[in-house]
Scaffold this motif. Structure first.
Motif, PDB file in Angstrom:
ATOM      1  N   PHE A   5       0.835  -1.204   0.000  1.00  9.25           N
ATOM      2  CA  PHE A   5       0.000   0.000   0.000  1.00  9.25           C
ATOM      3  C   PHE A   5       0.872   1.257   0.000  1.00  9.25           C
ATOM      4  O   PHE A   5       1.941   1.280   0.605  1.00  9.25           O
ATOM      5  N   ILE A  30      -1.160  -0.357  -4.170  1.00  6.69           N
ATOM      6  CA  ILE A  30      -2.551   0.031  -3.929  1.00  6.69           C
ATOM      7  C   ILE A  30      -2.503   1.402  -3.267  1.00  6.69           C
ATOM      8  O   ILE A  30      -1.986   1.539  -2.155  1.00  6.69           O
ATOM      9  N   VAL A  37      -3.699   4.736  -1.370  1.00  6.22           N
ATOM     10  CA  VAL A  37      -4.620   4.883  -0.228  1.00  6.22           C
ATOM     11  C   VAL A  37      -4.878   6.359   0.060  1.00  6.22           C
ATOM     12  O   VAL A  37      -3.944   7.154   0.196  1.00  6.22           O
ATOM     13  N   LEU A  56      -7.749   2.682  -2.728  1.00  3.88           N
ATOM     14  CA  LEU A  56      -8.478   2.324  -1.508  1.00  3.88           C
ATOM     15  C   LEU A  56      -8.829   3.606  -0.770  1.00  3.88           C
ATOM     16  O   LEU A  56      -7.944   4.406  -0.439  1.00  3.88           O
ATOM     17  N   TYR A  57     -10.118   3.775  -0.555  1.00  2.00           N
ATOM     18  CA  TYR A  57     -10.596   4.927   0.216  1.00  2.00           C
ATOM     19  C   TYR A  57     -10.962   4.404   1.615  1.00  2.00           C
ATOM     20  O   TYR A  57     -11.825   3.542   1.756  1.00  2.00           O
ATOM     21  N   VAL A  58     -10.287   4.929   2.629  1.00  2.00           N
ATOM     22  CA  VAL A  58     -10.468   4.446   3.999  1.00  2.00           C
ATOM     23  C   VAL A  58     -11.345   5.434   4.769  1.00  2.00           C
ATOM     24  O   VAL A  58     -11.096   6.649   4.723  1.00  2.00           O
ATOM     25  N   VAL A  75     -14.614  -4.312   3.773  1.00  2.82           N
ATOM     26  CA  VAL A  75     -14.285  -3.618   2.525  1.00  2.82           C
ATOM     27  C   VAL A  75     -15.446  -3.812   1.554  1.00  2.82           C
ATOM     28  O   VAL A  75     -15.982  -4.913   1.427  1.00  2.82           O
ATOM     29  N   ARG A  82     -16.883  -2.545  -2.538  1.00  2.00           N
ATOM     30  CA  ARG A  82     -16.448  -1.930  -3.790  1.00  2.00           C
ATOM     31  C   ARG A  82     -17.292  -0.688  -4.068  1.00  2.00           C
ATOM     32  O   ARG A  82     -18.525  -0.737  -3.979  1.00  2.00           O
ATOM     33  N   PHE A  96     -12.002   0.785  -3.923  1.00  2.00           N
ATOM     34  CA  PHE A  96     -12.406   0.009  -2.753  1.00  2.00           C
ATOM     35  C   PHE A  96     -12.662   0.982  -1.612  1.00  2.00           C
ATOM     36  O   PHE A  96     -11.951   1.989  -1.473  1.00  2.00           O
ATOM     37  N   GLY A 141     -12.740   0.928   2.396  1.00  2.00           N
ATOM     38  CA  GLY A 141     -12.418   0.135   3.575  1.00  2.00           C
ATOM     39  C   GLY A 141     -12.767   0.887   4.841  1.00  2.00           C
ATOM     40  O   GLY A 141     -12.863   2.120   4.835  1.00  2.00           O
ATOM     41  N   CYS A 162      -6.599  -4.114   5.185  1.00  3.00           N
ATOM     42  CA  CYS A 162      -5.583  -4.210   4.134  1.00  3.00           C
ATOM     43  C   CYS A 162      -5.459  -5.638   3.612  1.00  3.00           C
ATOM     44  O   CYS A 162      -5.254  -5.861   2.416  1.00  3.00           O
ATOM     45  N   VAL A 187      -8.314  -6.125   1.134  1.00  3.64           N
ATOM     46  CA  VAL A 187      -8.097  -5.420  -0.136  1.00  3.64           C
ATOM     47  C   VAL A 187      -6.987  -6.112  -0.932  1.00  3.64           C
ATOM     48  O   VAL A 187      -7.100  -6.283  -2.161  1.00  3.64           O
TER      49      VAL A 187
END
Lengths: 85, 380
Positions: free
Chosen positions: B175, B286, B288, B317-319, B331, B333, B338, B340, B364, B367
């Motif tokens: 990540f 990936i 983030v 990846l959007y947290v 997680v 979609r 993604f 999370g 993580c 994902v």
């Protein structure tokens, strides 16, 4: 690669370590890791890499560095990039 | 969780060094503490029993340059520790301020990982072996050293625990932060992953990072656009005056000459910017971005995704904070990304730093599975 080439990289690294850490008492060996040298953090790591890039006219990526765990790994990486075809 | 304190302030830090069999060292972030919390003391507990205590009284110039606020500690335990104590996280390191502020200091992920490696090596078992493998080995009646079988069973029984192994480190290395703050970088550190990244320990907003990436990071690290100033505790920060990107240097004004440090820092930024561009083109990580504690606007996320697609197919990846129906670690979609969910400090459950990091780890892993299929050997 020859033992002489490997020795030459270690010799160059000894100079780089003196510049980066300001110390001449660090004994370089293949098993040396960042945890063995006070002050060998990511900042110093990049300085070492930049010095190697400058000296050998090579490029070392951060992805390649993720597979470098010891000084021996770093030397092997440099030798792999400087080897004659 | 630590309970029963007069102060609601949570102390932060890490136990980042263990020299077996008795010495534990680490740091507490005293630089930003109110004076009323200082001095800070440390207690080390094993299975709930105090086996060491002492003051935070050592220099840690990487944390605090103020001699009145020492940040480091090194304690000698009354009982001997061994690798299983570290690998199984059986020790707890607690910081207590004089005003009642408390905090549990996590054990540095690499310390745990190396202890597990040594434990497995003593058994002649493969490095990287984790709880799932151990569980199946135990179920199959694999003959294990009698004294160690109990230890390994404890690993297998630690429901939901993430094995502190090299494989989890590999997962976290996959990540790359797109800024905001140090949340991902700190979670990576918890698992022993220390990737080099331009924005890993940087503060930059969503719009600014989109603009910077749309500009291909042109001029990042150019001395003309870079400033370097110490903050109120003396640590130098760099700032890009166009993108308002601030970055830790972890170097202190008291220890460094400014001009050569600035030149070296600029080169470092150039190197890291060059590598971030390569990562984006290759799609090798990936990416983030997070909205913590508050969600990011959909329009801003869509605009960022559009810029990333200009480079290639790197996953995003959007947290965001866990919420009812979407628990920490889950997680889903979204449109081209993604989403999370992790625990946050503001959560009503008042999670510890350890629980927050573990929720990042679970997210993580999921994902990583979605992007790369099978996980590295050893990850359940």
């Amino acid at each position: 690669m020859s033992a002489a080439e490997e020795q030459a990289v270690y010799a160059r690294l000894a100079e780089i370590f003196r510049d980066v850490f300001g110390r001449a008492d660090i004994t370089l060996h293949p098993g040396l890791t960042a945890g063995d040298v006070v002050g060998w953090d990511s900042f110093r790591h990049v300085e070492i890499v930049l010095a190697l890039e400058d000296h050998y006219a090579i490029r070392i990526s951060t992805r390649e560095l993720e597979r470098v765990f010891t000084l021996g790994d770093l030397v092997a990486l440099v030798l792999g990039k400087t080897a004659s075809p | 969780m630590i309970a029963g304190s007069a102060s609601t302030l949570r102390l932060r830090g890490m136990a980042d060094g263990v020299r077996l069999p008795r010495i534990v060292s680490g740091w507490v972030d005293t630089a930003r503490l109110p004076v009323s919390s200082i001095p800070v003391r440390i207690e080390i507990l094993r299975n709930g029993v105090v086996i060491g205590s002492g003051p935070v009284d050592r220099d840690r110039p990487d944390i605090s340059a103020d001699p009145a606020r020492p940040a480091g500690f090194q304690l000698t335990c009354s009982d001997e520790l061994d690798d299983s104590d570290l690998a199984l996280a059986r020790i707890a390191v607690i910081a207590r301020g004089v005003d009642g502020a408390t905090g549990e200091l996590p054990l540095y992920g690499r310390v745990r990982a190396e202890a597990l490696d040594r434990l497995l090596a003593r058994l002649g078992r493969p490095i990287g072996e984790t709880e799932a493998h151990l569980r199946s080995a135990l179920a199959a009646g694999d003959p294990l050293d009698a004294t160690m079988a109990g230890e390994l069973e404890a690993i297998a029984a630690s429901a939901g625990a993430i094995a502190p192994d090299r494989s989890m480190r590999e997962v976290m290395m996959a990540f790359e932060s797109l800024g905001q703050d140090c949340a991902l970088g700190s979670a990576q550190r918890h698992f022993g992953a220390e990737p080099l990244g331009l924005l890993r320990f940087s503060g930059i907003g969503l719009d600014a990072v989109r603009t910077a990436l749309a500009d291909r990071l042109r001029g990042v690290g150019d001395p003309a656009f870079t400033r370097m100033e110490p903050d109120d505790r003396g640590e130098f920060f760099t700032r890009d005056i166009r993108y308002h990107m601030q970055a830790h240097t972890f170097l202190f004004a008291a220890n460094e000459e400014r001009a050569p440090l600035f030149a070296r820092q600029c080169r470092k930024l150039q190197y890291l910017a060059r590598n971030l561009l390569d990562v984006l083109h290759e799609g090798s990580k990936i990416m983030v971005i997070h909205g913590l504690p508050d969600d990011l606007p959909d329009a801003g996320l869509r605009a960022l995704l559009a810029v990333l697609r200009g480079y290639g197919d790197c996953p995003l990846l959007y947290v965001r904070a866990a919420r009812p129906g979407l628990e920490a670690g889950e997680v889903v979609r979204g449109e081209g990304l993604f989403i999370g969910h992790v625990l946050v400090e503001d959560d009503a459950r008042r999670p510890s730093s350890h629980e927050i990091f573990e929720s990042w780890g679970r997210m993580c892993r999921r994902v990583h599975t979605l992007v790369h299929g099978a996980l590295p050997v050893g990850v359940p």
